[in-house]
Scaffold this active site. Structure first.
Site, short mmCIF file in Angstrom:
data_model
loop_
_atom_site.label_atom_id
_atom_site.label_comp_id
_atom_site.label_asym_id
_atom_site.label_seq_id
_atom_site.Cartn_x
_atom_site.Cartn_y
_atom_site.Cartn_z
N ARG A 142 -19.18 -16.18 -7.61
CA ARG A 142 -19.89 -17.36 -7.13
C ARG A 142 -21.41 -17.21 -7.18
NH1 ARG A 142 -17.12 -19.29 -1.68
NH2 ARG A 142 -17.44 -17.09 -1.36
N ASP A 144 -0.44 -1.76 -9.78
CA ASP A 144 -0.32 -0.84 -8.66
C ASP A 144 -1.08 0.39 -9.14
OD1 ASP A 144 0.53 1.43 -7.12
OD2 ASP A 144 2.09 0.15 -6.29
N HIS A 145 -2.26 0.62 -8.61
CA HIS A 145 -3.12 1.61 -9.27
C HIS A 145 -2.53 3.02 -9.20
CE1 HIS A 145 -4.79 2.46 -5.25
NE2 HIS A 145 -5.28 3.58 -5.74
N HIS A 188 2.69 1.40 -3.33
CA HIS A 188 2.46 2.73 -3.88
C HIS A 188 3.60 3.71 -3.59
CE1 HIS A 188 -1.39 1.00 -4.40
NE2 HIS A 188 -1.93 1.35 -3.26
N ASP A 231 0.42 -2.18 3.22
CA ASP A 231 -0.71 -1.70 2.42
C ASP A 231 -0.30 -0.57 1.48
OD1 ASP A 231 -3.58 -1.69 1.86
OD2 ASP A 231 -3.63 0.25 2.87
C1 BG6 Z 1 -5.18 0.96 -1.60
C2 BG6 Z 1 -5.05 0.66 -0.14
O1 BG6 Z 1 -4.22 0.24 -2.32
O2 BG6 Z 1 -4.99 2.34 -1.81
C3 BG6 Z 1 -6.05 1.49 0.66
O3 BG6 Z 1 -5.29 -0.72 0.10
C4 BG6 Z 1 -5.92 2.95 0.33
O4 BG6 Z 1 -5.86 1.29 2.07
C5 BG6 Z 1 -5.94 3.17 -1.18
O5 BG6 Z 1 -7.01 3.65 0.94
C6 BG6 Z 1 -5.62 4.60 -1.53
O6 BG6 Z 1 -5.84 4.80 -2.89
P1 BG6 Z 1 -6.27 6.22 -3.46
O7 BG6 Z 1 -6.29 6.02 -4.93
O8 BG6 Z 1 -7.61 6.54 -2.88
O9 BG6 Z 1 -5.22 7.18 -2.99
#
Ligand code: BG6
Length: 489
Positions: free
Chosen positions: A46, A175-176, A238, A233
């Protein structure tokens, strides 16, 4: 090898994720020679910025989040010249025709990816406006990230909404954790070695512990987190993905649907929890002030919050491979240290020939470390060296991926961030490391009754000290089964 030409539009381009992960990740891919010369990255948000203003912001992001050694002035300039900016508003018509003009007509063979790095409440509106402004091409992809709904019903509604404009093959749900090197390595370890798979079942594996421990608290995300909690979360996404990759059957091919079909079968085989199971097999915790920092209640700004910052649970997979082998999951914030791992505990040897050594005989354990020090450790029993007779002792067979690859290649190896890999997969059109809509919904179908039972019980989460290893009850969860958590250290 560069990926095919692409235009990537990042919505929420001035936000935290874009600055910390996406821009630095794309820069590293340029450095690795993966970005085609004519790639264009459009920041969209924005704020009233122009291309130059956005490039200045991106320059600062690179200075903060790319190490000095990796930043060369020419490469930084080349990267910044790939950046453009369009001011758009998800809730009004403003900017959308400019975006369409700047993208230009659809170009065969040129990928157009829309990365929605914005709050989920905007997903639907942005998808509608993309469609309305005619910028979705057959080669378009949309990328969204959690939270993907807050229960099965809302996740289903989101899937429906996205599917009005995009086919499933065009939707990339990130989902990283699936982009983390070790998580991908889990598949390589399991399916590219003949060593483990024959033992990978309830006959040989006693139990599995999956831990994602964080030392940070909710760090200014109190308003989001307080509505979410550790279950929504971390566990629903994850942790369940880690469980799926550990427990799934070998897919017939390494292709997106083959892998995702197998993961889905695991989720569907999880024994559902009744309210009685929830009381016995799950533990919720909330951090209070301690050596690790202030109390959750201060971070969440709700002095009465009953949101959990810690979850431990015992999951059971009701199928032939896993019946009788529990999977213990735990995750929490403000714990002693940052440590994530999957620990697979094998059963004791069936018979001991070292009759005076019974107490020191343990089964093997395979520890797959996600972070820090990505790598694997195999716990072995060997003879204690020396003339003192056949004394047994446990030792780790230890490897970090960076050291092993560094030794092999003769150079220091940088472990790429999850987002680097995932963004390139979006461009390549490879969905293997992304969640399919049905997976997300099935994961909610398992977690929804647990969350509901917690709500109905009216009980508050158990307090634990910031900087500790979590609530007492979590220890009991394993203790009752005659087992112990690995230390969070
Ligand atoms: C995110 C969560 O998806 O993953 C966070 O929303 C969390 O709360 C994070 O801290 C953890 O990711 P990583 O890669 O630092 O283990």
């Amino acid at each position: 090898i560069p990926v095919q030409p692409f235009d990537l539009v990042v919505f929420g381009a001035t936000g935290d994720l874009a600055r910390r992960k996406l821009l630095p990740g794309l820069y590293h891919r340029l450095q690795a020679g993966q970005m085609p010369e004519d790639a264009r990255i459009f920041g969209a948000a924005r704020s009233e910025l122009d291309d130059e203003g956005y490039r200045a912001m991106a320059r600062e992001a690179l200075e903060s989040f790319v190490t000095k050694d990796d930043r060369t002035p020419e490469l930084v300039e080349t990267f910044l010249n790939m950046l453009h900016y369009v001011a758009v508003d998800a809730s009004s018509d403003e900017g959308w025709s400019t975006l369409a003009e700047r993208l230009g007509p659809a170009d065969d063979g040129r990928v157009r990816a829309f990365y929605l790095s914005v709050a989920p409440r905007f997903f639907g509106a942005i998808a509608d406006r993309l469609a309305g402004s005619g910028v979705i091409t057959p080669d378009s992809r949309i990328v969204v990230e959690k939270p993907l709904g807050r229960d099965q019903e809302s996740a289903h509604a989101l899937n429906e909404r996205l599917s009005t404009h995009f086919t499933e093959a065009q939707i990339y749900r990130i989902d990283h954790y699936l982009g983390k090197e070790t998580v991908q390595n889990l598949m390589a370890i399991r399916f590219a070695n003949a060593l483990f798979e024959p033992l990978w079942n309830a006959r040989h594996i006693d139990h599995v512990q999956i831990t994602v421990a964080e030392s940070i608290g909710v760090e200014g995300r109190g308003s989001y987190y307080d509505q979410s909690g550790a279950m929504r979360d971390m566990v629903q996404n994850h942790m369940m993905q880690l469980l799926c990759l550990t427990a799934m059957e070998p897919p017939a091919h390494f292709d997106p649907d083959a892998v995702r079909d197998e993961k889905l079968k695991v989720i569907r085989a999880l024994s559902p929890m009744s309210p009685t199971d929830v009381a016995r097999k799950t533990v919720r915790g909330q951090y209070r002030a301690g050596t690790g920092g202030a109390s959750y209640l201060e971070d969440a700004e709700d002095a009465d919050s009953a949101t959990e910052s810690y979850v431990a649970l015992r999951a059971e997979i009701a199928n032939w491979r896993w019946s009788g082998t529990p999977f213990y999951l735990r995750t929490g914030k403000r714990l002693r240290t940052r440590m994530s791992e999957i620990a697979v505990f094998f059963k004791d040897p069936p018979h001991s020939i070292f009759t005076d050594q019974v107490s020191s005989l343990h089964g093997n354990a395979l520890i797959i470390r996600l972070q820090p020090d990505e790598g694997i450790t195999l716990r072995m029993t060997i003879k204690d060296p020396g003339p003192g007779g056949m004394r047994l002792t446990e030792v780790p067979l230890d490897m970090t991926f960076a050291d092993a690859m560094g030794a092999k290649n003769g150079t220091k190896v940088r472990m790429p961030d999850a987002y680097e890999r995932l963004i390139m997969d979006v461009i390549r059109g490879n969905q293997t490391l992304f969640m399919r809509g049905d997976e997300v919904e099935a994961a909610w179908a398992w977690t929804d009754p647990i969350i509901a039972a917690w709500g109905a019980s009216g009980e508050k989460p158990q307090p634990y000290d910031s900087g500790s290893s979590g609530p007492e009850d979590a220890l009991m969860l394993l203790h009752r089964d005659g087992r112990r958590w690995r230390e969070i250290a």
